[in-house]
Design a protein around this motif. Sequence first.
Motif, PDB file in Angstrom:
ATOM      1  N   TYR A  13     -68.186  64.889  61.797  1.00  0.00           N
ATOM      2  CA  TYR A  13     -67.097  65.836  61.943  1.00  0.00           C
ATOM      3  C   TYR A  13     -66.431  65.628  63.296  1.00  0.00           C
ATOM      4  CZ  TYR A  13     -67.437  68.921  57.898  1.00  0.00           C
ATOM      5  OH  TYR A  13     -67.381  69.446  56.633  1.00  0.00           O
ATOM      6  N   ASN A  14     -65.160  65.241  63.289  1.00  0.00           N
ATOM      7  CA  ASN A  14     -64.370  65.108  64.511  1.00  0.00           C
ATOM      8  C   ASN A  14     -63.539  66.371  64.682  1.00  0.00           C
ATOM      9  OD1 ASN A  14     -64.785  62.166  65.405  1.00  0.00           O
ATOM     10  ND2 ASN A  14     -64.346  61.970  63.228  1.00  0.00           N
ATOM     11  N   PHE A  15     -63.764  67.080  65.772  1.00  0.00           N
ATOM     12  CA  PHE A  15     -63.118  68.370  65.989  1.00  0.00           C
ATOM     13  C   PHE A  15     -61.813  68.235  66.755  1.00  0.00           C
ATOM     14  CE2 PHE A  15     -67.436  69.463  65.059  1.00  0.00           C
ATOM     15  CZ  PHE A  15     -67.349  70.651  64.356  1.00  0.00           C
ATOM     16  N   LEU A  16     -60.964  69.249  66.577  1.00  0.00           N
ATOM     17  CA  LEU A  16     -59.668  69.357  67.243  1.00  0.00           C
ATOM     18  C   LEU A  16     -58.795  68.143  66.954  1.00  0.00           C
ATOM     19  CD1 LEU A  16     -58.338  71.530  68.999  1.00  0.00           C
ATOM     20  CD2 LEU A  16     -58.946  70.195  71.013  1.00  0.00           C
ATOM     21  N   GLU A  17     -58.764  67.734  65.691  1.00  0.00           N
ATOM     22  CA  GLU A  17     -57.914  66.611  65.275  1.00  0.00           C
ATOM     23  C   GLU A  17     -56.779  67.140  64.405  1.00  0.00           C
ATOM     24  OE1 GLU A  17     -60.166  62.422  65.476  1.00  0.00           O
ATOM     25  OE2 GLU A  17     -59.782  63.242  63.500  1.00  0.00           O
ATOM     26  N   SER A  18     -55.577  66.840  64.809  1.00  0.00           N
ATOM     27  CA  SER A  18     -54.424  67.250  64.014  1.00  0.00           C
ATOM     28  C   SER A  18     -54.337  66.414  62.744  1.00  0.00           C
ATOM     29  CB  SER A  18     -53.138  67.097  64.829  1.00  0.00           C
ATOM     30  OG  SER A  18     -52.928  65.741  65.167  1.00  0.00           O
ATOM     31  N   VAL A  19     -53.844  67.018  61.688  1.00  0.00           N
ATOM     32  CA  VAL A  19     -53.649  66.321  60.408  1.00  0.00           C
ATOM     33  C   VAL A  19     -52.211  66.615  59.964  1.00  0.00           C
ATOM     34  CG1 VAL A  19     -54.548  65.932  58.089  1.00  0.00           C
ATOM     35  CG2 VAL A  19     -56.088  66.746  59.893  1.00  0.00           C
ATOM     36  N   PRO A  20     -51.247  65.850  60.475  1.00  0.00           N
ATOM     37  CA  PRO A  20     -49.831  66.156  60.214  1.00  0.00           C
ATOM     38  C   PRO A  20     -49.440  66.115  58.740  1.00  0.00           C
ATOM     39  CG  PRO A  20     -50.057  64.676  62.079  1.00  0.00           C
ATOM     40  CD  PRO A  20     -51.403  64.755  61.440  1.00  0.00           C
ATOM     41  N   GLU A  21     -49.958  65.139  58.006  1.00  0.00           N
ATOM     42  CA  GLU A  21     -49.646  65.020  56.581  1.00  0.00           C
ATOM     43  C   GLU A  21     -50.945  65.082  55.802  1.00  0.00           C
ATOM     44  OE1 GLU A  21     -46.626  64.749  55.298  1.00  0.00           O
ATOM     45  OE2 GLU A  21     -45.456  64.474  57.127  1.00  0.00           O
ATOM     46  N   LYS A  22     -51.042  65.979  54.830  1.00  0.00           N
ATOM     47  CA  LYS A  22     -52.291  66.191  54.111  1.00  0.00           C
ATOM     48  C   LYS A  22     -52.041  66.330  52.618  1.00  0.00           C
ATOM     49  CE  LYS A  22     -52.126  69.233  56.994  1.00  0.00           C
ATOM     50  NZ  LYS A  22     -51.845  70.298  57.976  1.00  0.00           N
ATOM     51  N   GLU A  23     -53.118  66.194  51.852  1.00  0.00           N
ATOM     52  CA  GLU A  23     -53.055  66.350  50.395  1.00  0.00           C
ATOM     53  C   GLU A  23     -54.263  67.148  49.943  1.00  0.00           C
ATOM     54  OE1 GLU A  23     -53.045  62.473  48.651  1.00  0.00           O
ATOM     55  OE2 GLU A  23     -50.891  62.207  48.902  1.00  0.00           O
ATOM     56  N   LEU A  24     -54.159  67.701  48.751  1.00  0.00           N
ATOM     57  CA  LEU A  24     -55.278  68.366  48.097  1.00  0.00           C
ATOM     58  C   LEU A  24     -55.575  67.587  46.826  1.00  0.00           C
ATOM     59  CD1 LEU A  24     -57.040  70.968  48.470  1.00  0.00           C
ATOM     60  CD2 LEU A  24     -55.526  72.063  46.813  1.00  0.00           C
ATOM     61  N   ILE A  25     -56.805  67.054  46.723  1.00  0.00           N
ATOM     62  CA  ILE A  25     -57.155  66.263  45.536  1.00  0.00           C
ATOM     63  C   ILE A  25     -58.307  66.924  44.794  1.00  0.00           C
ATOM     64  CG2 ILE A  25     -56.384  64.119  46.608  1.00  0.00           C
ATOM     65  CD1 ILE A  25     -59.343  63.364  46.992  1.00  0.00           C
ATOM     66  N   GLU A  26     -58.369  66.655  43.491  1.00  0.00           N
ATOM     67  CA  GLU A  26     -59.435  67.201  42.658  1.00  0.00           C
ATOM     68  C   GLU A  26     -60.623  66.259  42.649  1.00  0.00           C
ATOM     69  OE1 GLU A  26     -57.983  68.088  38.788  1.00  0.00           O
ATOM     70  OE2 GLU A  26     -56.525  69.587  39.496  1.00  0.00           O
ATOM     71  N   VAL A  27     -61.816  66.824  42.733  1.00  0.00           N
ATOM     72  CA  VAL A  27     -63.055  66.051  42.676  1.00  0.00           C
ATOM     73  C   VAL A  27     -63.943  66.699  41.618  1.00  0.00           C
ATOM     74  CG1 VAL A  27     -65.054  65.215  43.943  1.00  0.00           C
ATOM     75  CG2 VAL A  27     -62.883  65.465  45.119  1.00  0.00           C
ATOM     76  N   GLY A  28     -64.261  65.941  40.568  1.00  0.00           N
ATOM     77  CA  GLY A  28     -65.050  66.528  39.487  1.00  0.00           C
ATOM     78  C   GLY A  28     -64.221  67.511  38.678  1.00  0.00           C
ATOM     79  N   LYS A  29     -64.902  68.438  38.005  1.00  0.00           N
ATOM     80  CA  LYS A  29     -64.213  69.366  37.112  1.00  0.00           C
ATOM     81  C   LYS A  29     -63.597  70.548  37.842  1.00  0.00           C
ATOM     82  CE  LYS A  29     -67.110  68.305  33.086  1.00  0.00           C
ATOM     83  NZ  LYS A  29     -68.061  68.842  32.085  1.00  0.00           N
ATOM     84  N   ASP A  30     -64.232  71.006  38.909  1.00  0.00           N
ATOM     85  CA  ASP A  30     -63.742  72.225  39.553  1.00  0.00           C
ATOM     86  C   ASP A  30     -63.766  72.148  41.074  1.00  0.00           C
ATOM     87  OD1 ASP A  30     -66.429  72.183  39.899  1.00  0.00           O
ATOM     88  OD2 ASP A  30     -66.849  74.131  39.011  1.00  0.00           O
ATOM     89  N   GLY A  31     -63.813  70.928  41.617  1.00  0.00           N
ATOM     90  CA  GLY A  31     -63.854  70.783  43.070  1.00  0.00           C
ATOM     91  C   GLY A  31     -62.540  70.289  43.622  1.00  0.00           C
ATOM     92  N   THR A  32     -62.232  70.694  44.835  1.00  0.00           N
ATOM     93  CA  THR A  32     -61.042  70.212  45.525  1.00  0.00           C
ATOM     94  C   THR A  32     -61.414  69.809  46.945  1.00  0.00           C
ATOM     95  OG1 THR A  32     -60.454  72.462  46.231  1.00  0.00           O
ATOM     96  CG2 THR A  32     -59.439  71.633  44.206  1.00  0.00           C
TER      97      THR A  32
END
Length: 251
Positions: free
Chosen positions: A111-130
């Motif tokens: 886990y790298n803390f205090l990192e900006s993520v300017p462009e992001k996505e939400l992806i599905e993993v398995g049947k009910d995970g994101t």
Amino acid sequence: LRDSSYLKGGILLALRYASTRYTTDLDFSNIAPYSEGHGQAIMDALTSTLPVIVEELGYDLDCRLQSYDVQPSPNHTYVNLEMKVGYALKGSAAHRRLERGQAANTLSIDYNFLESVPEKELIEVGKDGTLRVYALTTLIAEKFRALMQQTLRNRIRRQDIYDLNYLIQKFGPFTGAEKTRILEVLIAKCEERDFTPTPSSMADRDLRQRAQVEYANLAVEVEGALPDFDSSFGRVQAFFESLPWHRNRRF
């Protein structure tokens, strides 16, 4: 954790972009600053959740948090929480070692803390995970940032040229707007680390040597033949230099 953690690195390349470079390391950016309480909350969540997931999956495989380390130290601005998760078949000799916190087989979760993520996505993993993940423009910019920071941190990263070459070939050609966004994110991420990239950064001889020194070792981690380093580096450098540097006033 789901709301503040963003998957990046080799596992993201495999899950989202069909890369065939194999890795067991899970890499996350956390947008919050590090604190001992925050780090402990992450480890507590893993410790309490892993037994539940183990039972749900039904593989007769046990997974447990084995160790952790904070790098470089908790009082730094940018902190990495490195955790080792061990795994073993239940009832085996290896499982007894796992229970003692001495697992022979482990994978890393960073886990790298205090990192900006300017462009992001939400992806599905398995049947009910994101999962929240780096978008392609941020992933490419982050790879370039890590590649250039090798010389400043005295590091060697063999995977970045391979990954960048893969992404550039598979998802190019990129539009002018995409290249502009990659450059914007790259500059922002470098300046977060107190250095500024230039149009000639990829021409640095030391950077190239560091990228090459362990590149051949990737042959056992990738499916098929390992692409030639010189061709791959040349393609990556050409892409970097084709970013719209001339439109940025500081260059």
